[in-house]
Design an enzyme around this catalytic site. Structure first.
Site, short mmCIF file in Angstrom:
data_model
loop_
_atom_site.label_atom_id
_atom_site.label_comp_id
_atom_site.label_asym_id
_atom_site.label_seq_id
_atom_site.Cartn_x
_atom_site.Cartn_y
_atom_site.Cartn_z
N LYS A 113 0.87 -1.19 0.00
CA LYS A 113 0.00 0.00 0.00
C LYS A 113 0.89 1.22 0.00
O LYS A 113 2.02 1.18 0.49
CB LYS A 113 -0.87 0.02 1.26
CG LYS A 113 -2.13 0.82 1.10
CD LYS A 113 -3.22 -0.03 0.50
CE LYS A 113 -4.47 0.75 0.18
NZ LYS A 113 -5.57 -0.13 -0.19
N ASP A 153 -7.06 4.22 -4.40
CA ASP A 153 -7.72 4.04 -3.10
C ASP A 153 -8.38 5.40 -2.84
O ASP A 153 -8.62 6.16 -3.79
CB ASP A 153 -6.70 3.64 -2.01
CG ASP A 153 -7.37 3.08 -0.75
OD1 ASP A 153 -7.76 1.92 -0.76
OD2 ASP A 153 -7.52 3.83 0.24
N1 GLU Z 1 -7.45 0.08 -2.88
C1 GLU Z 1 -8.15 -1.12 -3.22
C2 GLU Z 1 -8.14 -2.07 -2.03
O1 GLU Z 1 -8.17 -1.63 -0.91
C3 GLU Z 1 -7.68 -1.73 -4.53
C4 GLU Z 1 -6.25 -2.08 -4.63
C5 GLU Z 1 -5.81 -2.52 -6.02
O2 GLU Z 1 -6.63 -2.60 -6.92
O3 GLU Z 1 -4.62 -2.81 -6.15
O4 GLU Z 1 -8.17 -3.27 -2.16
#
Ligand code: GLU
Length: 455
Positions: A113, A153
């Protein structure tokens, strides 16, 4: 080990470890205990300065991060969050959740992340573009289609992904799938925008089917949703399609309640205005005709919907972390809510989870975000697969794959929960909290043993 100054990460860590400890997993396979101190430390954390030029020609400085948490199952994968609250505790909690969530999709993705404490609200399009270029100037050297593949996100949608992708391509002279959530004409996947919201609904479809022996579905249900971003919008549209009434949506300033049901046209108007950072209060005032008459909504400032939505059957927290308190969880249970599934990451506080889990004996069923919202990253995984093959799949094909992933995720969580439940639990619905955490953990732990990271 988590430090006390990282409360959100500590909370995510405690949720996983207590779910494992409160099952028969460690009695059956004590060697899994050795994985915890290894898996709870990120493989790598990158922190960088983002200096960028605002519209006045002044320099502004923000803190950028990428937490590359675990690559046992595949390249690091997870979104980027642009929000003033971003710090290492938040990104470590999100990265940690992402490891096990990505495992639950069944696809080959590790967990990571990233993000920045930049606040996009009130910024012009030019400022957002210059910020994204400056952010990617630092991030570019650490990512790659087989290394680390970020996505969106909170605060990062298709516009930001586009600016960052363009900046990467210019800097690296390389056109490859280094981000997901891309535009449809340049490598993005159909159904990626819808995927998280749709996925939550597909997961809950299975919960309802299982709990009622196939007697009930979304038809005729009342559904409370929080948030009004990408996840909430598509969850709302899908439950309406399936015959439910959406009684609420919210943003950081307040919520809207509709006893007759928020309409698809209202949701589309909210979606269009949210790109420009309008609040629900502004949207409902500015489009007064759409939000009045037989489709009237009530705007309530400064509150979340949970204690204002009245009788509901389903609650889908889809805004941000810790958006359901213990008191609000009690109110939902008293209002008749039977199914709670998180579109957001760690949407429920520990106190709220305790309330939901304690009421499993009364057929209240809770699904944590790492299971219920894995559809977003799952379609990101499908986007990576399409990019590698240089092909584009039809919307129906992607939607079908997403459905299968969500149904399989539910079945795996259910079966694992039943398998590792302590005796005292046997007469209740199996705990999906435990099922999700144990299933994700075992998959990652086995890969770490195989790869010699734990021995
Ligand atoms: N931010 C999204 C999550 O919390 C998607 C992450 C992504 O697609 O890599 O899963």
């Amino acid at each position: 080990m988590a430090l006390p100054h990282e409360p959100e990460f500590q909370q995510a860590y405690n949720e996983l470890v207590s779910a494992l400890e409160d099952s028969t997993l460690f009695t059956e396979k004590p060697e899994y205990k050795k994985v915890i101190p290894v898996v709870s430390v990120p493989e790598r954390i990158i922190q960088f300065r983002v200096a960028w030029e605002n519209d006045n020609g002044d320099v502004e400085v923000n803190n950028g991060y990428r937490v590359q948490f675990n690559s046992a199952l595949g390249p690091f994968k997870g979104g980027l969050r642009f929000h003033p609250s971003v710090n290492l505790s938040i990104l470590k909690f999100l990265g940690f959740e992402q490891i096990f969530k990505n495992a639950l999709t069944g696809l080959s993705m590790g967990g990571g992340k990233g993000g920045c404490d930049f606040n996009p609200k009130g910024r012009t399009d030019s400022e957002i573009r210059r910020f994204c270029v400056a952010f990617m100037r630092q991030l570019a050297r650490y990512i790659g289609s087989d290394t680390d593949v970020p996505a969106g996100d909170i605060g990062v949608g298709s516009r930001e992904v586009g600016y960052m992708f363009g900046a990467y391509k210019q800097m690296q002279n390389n056109w490859s799938g280094i981000l997901t959530g891309k535009g449809l004409s340049w490598g993005g996947s159909l159904i990626r925008p819808e995927a998280t919201g749709y996925g939550v609904v597909y997961f809950v479809e299975k919960m309802i089917e299982k709990a009622t022996g196939g007697k009930e579905s979304f038809k005729g249900k009342r559904v409370a949703i929080s948030g009004s971003g990408n996840v909430a919008q598509y969850a709302a549209l899908k439950v309406i399609e399936l015959g439910s009434t959406v009684v609420s949506l919210s943003d950081s300033k307040g919520c809207i309640i509709s006893q007759t049901g928020i309409t698809p046209d209202q949701i589309k108007a909210i979606a269009a205005a949210k790109i420009h950072f309008k609040t629900l209060e502004e949207i409902t005032k500015e489009s007064a005709s759409l939000f009045s008459g037989s489709n009237e909504v009530q705007y309530i400032a400064g509150v979340r919907p949970w204690t204002h939505c009245g009788q509901v059957d389903v609650a889908l927290p889809s805004a941000t972390q810790n958006e359901v308190s213990g008191e609000e969880a009690k109110a939902l249970v008293e209002a008749g809510c039977k199914y709670v599934a998180e579109g957001s990451n760690m949407g429920s506080t520990k106190e709220a989870i305790d309330v939901f889990e304690a009421n499993r004996s009364k057929a209240v069923w809770y699904a944590p975000g790492k299971a219920a919202n894995c559809g977003g990253v799952a379609v990101s995984g499908l986007e990576m697969a399409q990019n590698s093959q240089r092909v584009t799949w039809a919307a129906e094909e992607v939607d079908e794959k997403l459905k299968n992933i969500m149904y399989t995720c539910f079945d795996n969580c259910y079966a694992t929960a039943a398998k590792y439940s302590a005796e005292k639990d046997a007469e209740n619905l199996p705990s999906l909290l435990k099922g999700a955490n144990i299933t994700g953990f075992i998959k990652v732990a086995d890969a770490m043993f195989d790869q010699g990271e734990v021995f």
